[in-house]
Design a protein around this motif. Sequence first.
Motif, PDB file in Angstrom:
ATOM      1  N   LEU A  49       0.809  -1.209   0.000  1.00 19.75           N
ATOM      2  CA  LEU A  49       0.000   0.000   0.000  1.00 19.75           C
ATOM      3  C   LEU A  49       0.847   1.266   0.000  1.00 19.75           C
ATOM      4  N   LYS A  50       0.278   2.317  -0.582  1.00 15.07           N
ATOM      5  CA  LYS A  50       0.891   3.646  -0.542  1.00 15.07           C
ATOM      6  C   LYS A  50       0.447   4.351   0.738  1.00 15.07           C
ATOM      7  N   ILE A  51       1.068   5.474   1.003  1.00 10.16           N
ATOM      8  CA  ILE A  51       0.608   6.358   2.058  1.00 10.16           C
ATOM      9  C   ILE A  51      -0.665   6.997   1.512  1.00 10.16           C
ATOM     10  N   ALA A  52      -1.802   6.577   2.032  1.00 11.67           N
ATOM     11  CA  ALA A  52      -3.074   7.053   1.489  1.00 11.67           C
ATOM     12  C   ALA A  52      -4.220   6.668   2.406  1.00 11.67           C
ATOM     13  N   GLU A  53      -5.389   7.156   2.038  1.00 15.71           N
ATOM     14  CA  GLU A  53      -6.612   6.870   2.753  1.00 15.71           C
ATOM     15  C   GLU A  53      -7.142   5.482   2.381  1.00 15.71           C
ATOM     16  N   VAL A  54      -7.635   4.772   3.374  1.00 15.47           N
ATOM     17  CA  VAL A  54      -8.379   3.534   3.155  1.00 15.47           C
ATOM     18  C   VAL A  54      -9.820   3.847   3.538  1.00 15.47           C
ATOM     19  N   HIS A  64     -22.506   5.297   5.100  1.00 16.46           N
ATOM     20  CA  HIS A  64     -21.333   5.985   5.649  1.00 16.46           C
ATOM     21  C   HIS A  64     -20.070   5.179   5.340  1.00 16.46           C
ATOM     22  N   GLU A  65     -18.990   5.881   5.030  1.00 14.25           N
ATOM     23  CA  GLU A  65     -17.689   5.218   4.857  1.00 14.25           C
ATOM     24  C   GLU A  65     -16.742   5.706   5.943  1.00 14.25           C
ATOM     25  N   ASP A  66     -16.071   4.764   6.604  1.00 17.74           N
ATOM     26  CA  ASP A  66     -15.016   5.121   7.547  1.00 17.74           C
ATOM     27  C   ASP A  66     -13.764   5.432   6.745  1.00 17.74           C
ATOM     28  N   ALA A  67     -13.019   6.423   7.186  1.00 17.19           N
ATOM     29  CA  ALA A  67     -11.757   6.788   6.542  1.00 17.19           C
ATOM     30  C   ALA A  67     -10.623   6.554   7.535  1.00 17.19           C
ATOM     31  N   ILE A  68      -9.577   5.903   7.064  1.00 12.80           N
ATOM     32  CA  ILE A  68      -8.424   5.593   7.899  1.00 12.80           C
ATOM     33  C   ILE A  68      -7.172   6.031   7.156  1.00 12.80           C
ATOM     34  N   ALA A  69      -6.323   6.816   7.815  1.00  7.09           N
ATOM     35  CA  ALA A  69      -5.053   7.234   7.229  1.00  7.09           C
ATOM     36  C   ALA A  69      -4.056   6.104   7.466  1.00  7.09           C
ATOM     37  N   VAL A  70      -3.614   5.482   6.380  1.00  3.24           N
ATOM     38  CA  VAL A  70      -2.672   4.372   6.465  1.00  3.24           C
ATOM     39  C   VAL A  70      -1.353   4.818   5.836  1.00  3.24           C
ATOM     40  N   ASN A  71      -0.281   4.610   6.568  1.00  7.63           N
ATOM     41  CA  ASN A  71       1.030   5.036   6.093  1.00  7.63           C
ATOM     42  C   ASN A  71       1.816   3.859   5.544  1.00  7.63           C
ATOM     43  N   GLY A  72       1.397   3.404   4.367  1.00 12.09           N
ATOM     44  CA  GLY A  72       2.058   2.270   3.727  1.00 12.09           C
ATOM     45  C   GLY A  72       1.639   0.971   4.381  1.00 12.09           C
ATOM     46  N   GLY A  73       2.386  -0.062   4.095  1.00 12.86           N
ATOM     47  CA  GLY A  73       2.088  -1.378   4.651  1.00 12.86           C
ATOM     48  C   GLY A  73       1.641  -2.341   3.575  1.00 12.86           C
ATOM     49  N   PHE A  74       0.923  -3.376   4.001  1.00 13.59           N
ATOM     50  CA  PHE A  74       0.460  -4.412   3.086  1.00 13.59           C
ATOM     51  C   PHE A  74      -1.002  -4.730   3.368  1.00 13.59           C
ATOM     52  N   LEU A  75      -1.716  -5.062   2.305  1.00 14.96           N
ATOM     53  CA  LEU A  75      -3.095  -5.519   2.391  1.00 14.96           C
ATOM     54  C   LEU A  75      -3.115  -6.964   1.939  1.00 14.96           C
ATOM     55  N   GLU A  90      -4.403   5.749  11.426  1.00 10.44           N
ATOM     56  CA  GLU A  90      -5.287   6.489  12.321  1.00 10.44           C
ATOM     57  C   GLU A  90      -6.664   6.632  11.695  1.00 10.44           C
ATOM     58  N   ARG A  91      -7.674   6.404  12.491  1.00  7.82           N
ATOM     59  CA  ARG A  91      -9.034   6.671  12.037  1.00  7.82           C
ATOM     60  C   ARG A  91      -9.229   8.178  11.995  1.00  7.82           C
ATOM     61  N   ALA A  92     -10.116   8.640  11.127  1.00  6.17           N
ATOM     62  CA  ALA A  92     -10.363  10.077  10.962  1.00  6.17           C
ATOM     63  C   ALA A  92     -10.680  10.737  12.300  1.00  6.17           C
ATOM     64  N   ARG A  93     -11.495  10.077  13.103  1.00  5.32           N
ATOM     65  CA  ARG A  93     -11.928  10.662  14.376  1.00  5.32           C
ATOM     66  C   ARG A  93     -10.796  10.811  15.391  1.00  5.32           C
ATOM     67  N   ALA A 133       1.644  13.691   6.508  1.00  2.00           N
ATOM     68  CA  ALA A 133       0.880  14.798   7.083  1.00  2.00           C
ATOM     69  C   ALA A 133      -0.310  15.154   6.197  1.00  2.00           C
ATOM     70  N   LEU A 134      -0.102  15.220   4.884  1.00  2.00           N
ATOM     71  CA  LEU A 134      -1.192  15.535   3.964  1.00  2.00           C
ATOM     72  C   LEU A 134      -2.270  14.453   3.992  1.00  2.00           C
ATOM     73  N   ASN A 135      -1.857  13.205   4.108  1.00  2.00           N
ATOM     74  CA  ASN A 135      -2.810  12.099   4.206  1.00  2.00           C
ATOM     75  C   ASN A 135      -3.661  12.247   5.466  1.00  2.00           C
ATOM     76  N   ARG A 136      -3.028  12.557   6.584  1.00  2.00           N
ATOM     77  CA  ARG A 136      -3.757  12.718   7.844  1.00  2.00           C
ATOM     78  C   ARG A 136      -4.725  13.894   7.769  1.00  2.00           C
ATOM     79  N   ILE A 137      -4.291  14.991   7.149  1.00  2.00           N
ATOM     80  CA  ILE A 137      -5.151  16.169   6.998  1.00  2.00           C
ATOM     81  C   ILE A 137      -6.357  15.821   6.134  1.00  2.00           C
ATOM     82  N   ASN A 138      -6.108  15.155   5.013  1.00  2.00           N
ATOM     83  CA  ASN A 138      -7.193  14.762   4.112  1.00  2.00           C
ATOM     84  C   ASN A 138      -8.191  13.836   4.811  1.00  2.00           C
ATOM     85  N   VAL A 139      -7.690  12.830   5.501  1.00  3.32           N
ATOM     86  CA  VAL A 139      -8.569  11.871   6.167  1.00  3.32           C
ATOM     87  C   VAL A 139      -9.345  12.533   7.312  1.00  3.32           C
ATOM     88  N   SER A 140      -8.734  13.489   7.998  1.00  3.91           N
ATOM     89  CA  SER A 140      -9.418  14.142   9.117  1.00  3.91           C
ATOM     90  C   SER A 140     -10.672  14.876   8.672  1.00  3.91           C
TER      91      SER A 140
END
Length: 143
Positions: A49-54, A64-75, A90-93, A133-140
Motif C-alpha cells: 500500500l501507498k501512504i493514502a486513505e483507506v 457511511h464510509e469510515d476513513a483511515i489514514a494508512v502510512n504504507g504497509g500491506f493488504l 489512524e481513524r479520521a476521528r 501529514a497531507l494524508n492525515r489532513i485529508n482523512v481528518s
Amino acid sequence: MADQDKVMTVNIVTPDGVVYNHHSELIIASAIDGDVGIMSNHEPIIAPLKIAEVRVRRTDRPDHEDAIAVNGGFLEFSNDLVSIVANSAERARDIDLRRAKYQKETAEKTIQTAREKNNVDDLDRAQVSLKKALNRINVSEHK
C-alpha cells in the motif's frame, strides 16, 4: 446487518495494536500499482500500500464510509478477511488536525532547506513526512 454473502471483516493493525476492526461490504485502498476495491468473495490478493486513505463501507452503516489514514504497509485478502498491516494508521476521528498541520509545515520547511543544501537523504525523508501529514489532513476531513 447486510446479507451474510456480502460481508467481510476488515482489520487494520500496527505495531501498537488493532486500529480498526469491523464488518464491511466494500473496502477501497491505494496499492502501489493503483487503487483496489474489494468486496466479499474477491479472489485472494496481497498488495503493498501507498501512504493514502483507506475507505471502508461498514455493514452496520451502509450510507457511511469510515476513513483511515494508512502510512504504507500491506493488504491481504483471503476468505472474506481483509488484513492491513502498517507501521502506523489512524481513524479520521482520532487525528489531531493541529498536529498534522504542524507536521506539514515542518516537512515543507525541511524540504526547502534540504533543496538549498542539496541533501538528498533529508529531502527524501521530508517528502515522506509531508505525504503522511497531507494524508492525515485529508482523512481528518471525513470525521
